[in-house]
Scaffold this motif. Structure first.
Motif, short mmCIF file in Angstrom:
data_model
loop_
_atom_site.label_atom_id
_atom_site.label_comp_id
_atom_site.label_asym_id
_atom_site.label_seq_id
_atom_site.Cartn_x
_atom_site.Cartn_y
_atom_site.Cartn_z
N ILE A 1 -1.96 12.83 -4.30
CA ILE A 1 -0.83 11.90 -4.20
C ILE A 1 -1.30 10.55 -3.65
CG2 ILE A 1 1.47 11.53 -3.26
CD1 ILE A 1 1.30 14.03 -4.97
N PRO A 2 -1.23 9.48 -4.43
CA PRO A 2 -1.60 8.16 -3.92
C PRO A 2 -0.55 7.64 -2.95
CG PRO A 2 -0.68 7.95 -6.12
CD PRO A 2 -0.77 9.43 -5.84
N SER A 3 -0.98 6.75 -2.07
CA SER A 3 -0.05 6.13 -1.12
C SER A 3 -0.29 4.62 -1.09
CB SER A 3 -0.24 6.74 0.28
OG SER A 3 -1.57 6.59 0.72
N PRO A 4 0.67 3.86 -0.61
CA PRO A 4 0.50 2.40 -0.55
C PRO A 4 -0.69 2.00 0.31
CG PRO A 4 2.81 3.01 -0.25
CD PRO A 4 2.01 4.27 -0.17
N LEU A 5 -1.24 0.82 0.02
CA LEU A 5 -2.39 0.32 0.78
C LEU A 5 -1.97 -0.33 2.08
CD1 LEU A 5 -4.47 -1.23 -2.15
CD2 LEU A 5 -4.76 1.00 -1.06
N GLY A 6 -0.67 -0.63 2.20
CA GLY A 6 -0.16 -1.26 3.42
C GLY A 6 1.26 -0.81 3.66
N GLY A 7 2.08 -1.69 4.22
CA GLY A 7 3.44 -1.32 4.57
C GLY A 7 4.47 -1.58 3.49
N GLU A 8 4.02 -1.81 2.27
CA GLU A 8 4.97 -2.13 1.21
C GLU A 8 5.82 -0.93 0.81
OE1 GLU A 8 1.01 -1.98 -1.12
OE2 GLU A 8 1.67 -1.71 0.96
N LEU B 1 -0.59 -6.56 -0.86
CA LEU B 1 0.34 -7.03 0.17
C LEU B 1 0.69 -8.51 -0.06
CD1 LEU B 1 -1.28 -5.32 3.28
CD2 LEU B 1 0.67 -4.54 1.93
N PRO B 2 1.75 -9.00 0.57
CA PRO B 2 2.18 -10.38 0.32
C PRO B 2 1.12 -11.44 0.59
CG PRO B 2 3.92 -9.15 1.43
CD PRO B 2 2.71 -8.26 1.42
N ASP B 3 0.25 -11.21 1.58
CA ASP B 3 -0.78 -12.20 1.89
C ASP B 3 -2.14 -11.81 1.30
OD1 ASP B 3 -1.02 -10.04 3.53
OD2 ASP B 3 -1.40 -11.17 5.37
N GLU B 4 -2.10 -11.16 0.15
CA GLU B 4 -3.32 -10.75 -0.54
C GLU B 4 -4.27 -11.94 -0.73
OE1 GLU B 4 -3.47 -8.01 -4.24
OE2 GLU B 4 -3.43 -10.05 -5.06
N LEU B 5 -5.56 -11.67 -0.52
CA LEU B 5 -6.58 -12.70 -0.66
C LEU B 5 -7.76 -12.12 -1.43
CD1 LEU B 5 -7.81 -15.52 0.31
CD2 LEU B 5 -8.90 -14.17 2.11
N ARG C 1 -7.97 -7.45 8.85
CA ARG C 1 -7.22 -7.07 7.65
C ARG C 1 -8.05 -6.06 6.85
NH1 ARG C 1 -6.66 -12.97 5.08
NH2 ARG C 1 -5.09 -12.02 3.74
N PRO C 2 -7.42 -5.07 6.22
CA PRO C 2 -8.18 -4.18 5.34
C PRO C 2 -8.88 -5.01 4.27
CG PRO C 2 -5.97 -3.34 5.69
CD PRO C 2 -6.00 -4.73 6.25
N CYS C 3 -10.19 -4.83 4.11
CA CYS C 3 -10.97 -5.73 3.26
C CYS C 3 -12.05 -4.96 2.52
CB CYS C 3 -11.59 -6.83 4.13
SG CYS C 3 -12.43 -8.12 3.22
N VAL C 4 -12.28 -5.38 1.28
CA VAL C 4 -13.41 -4.88 0.49
C VAL C 4 -14.34 -6.05 0.23
CG1 VAL C 4 -14.11 -3.76 -1.67
CG2 VAL C 4 -11.89 -3.20 -0.65
#
Length: 240
Positions: A9-16, A208-212, A231-234
């Protein structure tokens, strides 16, 4: 004894909102699963409640599988796949964020299910690694995920040099991640260690809204450095 299936089961990457990033088919399937193996129960309960199971969380069974789980505890999870009367029981596997079993302790349960001929069913959902690779403009034909690099500065810089050499030799995109509070020290080491012509992508807060998501040569990054923050970052590199 018949066994149920393991649903990944996948889940969101943040609070969305889950409905913004998780397919409706997956959210609908959640209503039929009563046993879950999760990385952290509190997070999973919050996610399932937001995904449409609010008011029914008390009816669900949760077992944790994380970096602290011992091998014998993983083995004991097999009991979830059949009820006391022998009826097959489906089980859902949920990671803290993104796709379960990818850079995730849940891979141990997936391997165990294959050993015992339990069907494994993956569901579609957000993957920070694949989304970062898609948006990076780097080589999507040949790539490797390296997980976390060493935390000690000198070892980390050596690992960076080794990855750059491998990337150049095989024209391969190298992906890696870092604990958020070390993002900026990682970025500093990357800019100090990599060759000016190497391309570096920073992909933070994906979906997320502030995706970079920015890809530049190291030379350009050095002329306009940035603070990533916690911030979670790759991170992705491709060397010439």
């Amino acid at each position: 004894m018949a066994n149920g299936r393991l649903f990944l089961i996948p889940s969101p990457l943040g609070g969305e909102n889950p409905s913004d990033v998780i397919p409706a088919l997956v959210l609908e399937r959640l209503k039929d699963i009563r046993s879950y193996v999760v990385e952290e129960t509190r997070t999973a309960r919050r996610y399932l409640s937001a995904a449409g199971l609010k008011g029914h969380i008390g009816e669900l069974q949760f077992r944790e599988l994380n970096e602290h789980t011992r091998p014998e505890e993983v083995e004991s999870l097999l009991e979830l796949f059949s009820s006391p009367n022998g009826e097959p029981t489906d089980v859902g596997l949920i990671s803290e964020a993104g796709l379960p079993a990818v850079a995730d302790p849940g891979a141990a349960l997936v391997a165990l299910c294959h050993e015992h001929d339990i069907q494994v069913v993956p569901f579609v959902g957000p993957s920070s690694l694949m989304l970062a690779l898609m948006a990076s403009g780097l080589n999507g034909q040949s790539f490797a995920f390296q997980g976390y690099l060493p935390a000690k500065p000198e070892e980390r810089r050596k690992a960076i040099r080794d990855l750059e050499k491998r990337s150049s030799q095989f024209h391969q995109t190298e992906l890696f991640i870092e604990t958020p509070y070390r993002n900026d020290s990682m970025m500093a080491d990357l800019l100090a260690t990599l060759q000016p012509s190497t391309r570096l992508c920073v992909a933070a807060d994906i979906t997320l809204p502030d995706e970079l998501i920015i890809t530049r040569t190291v030379k350009r990054w050095r002329s306009a450095p940035m603070t990533i923050g916690k911030r979670p970052c790759v991170f992705l590199i491709l060397a010439k």
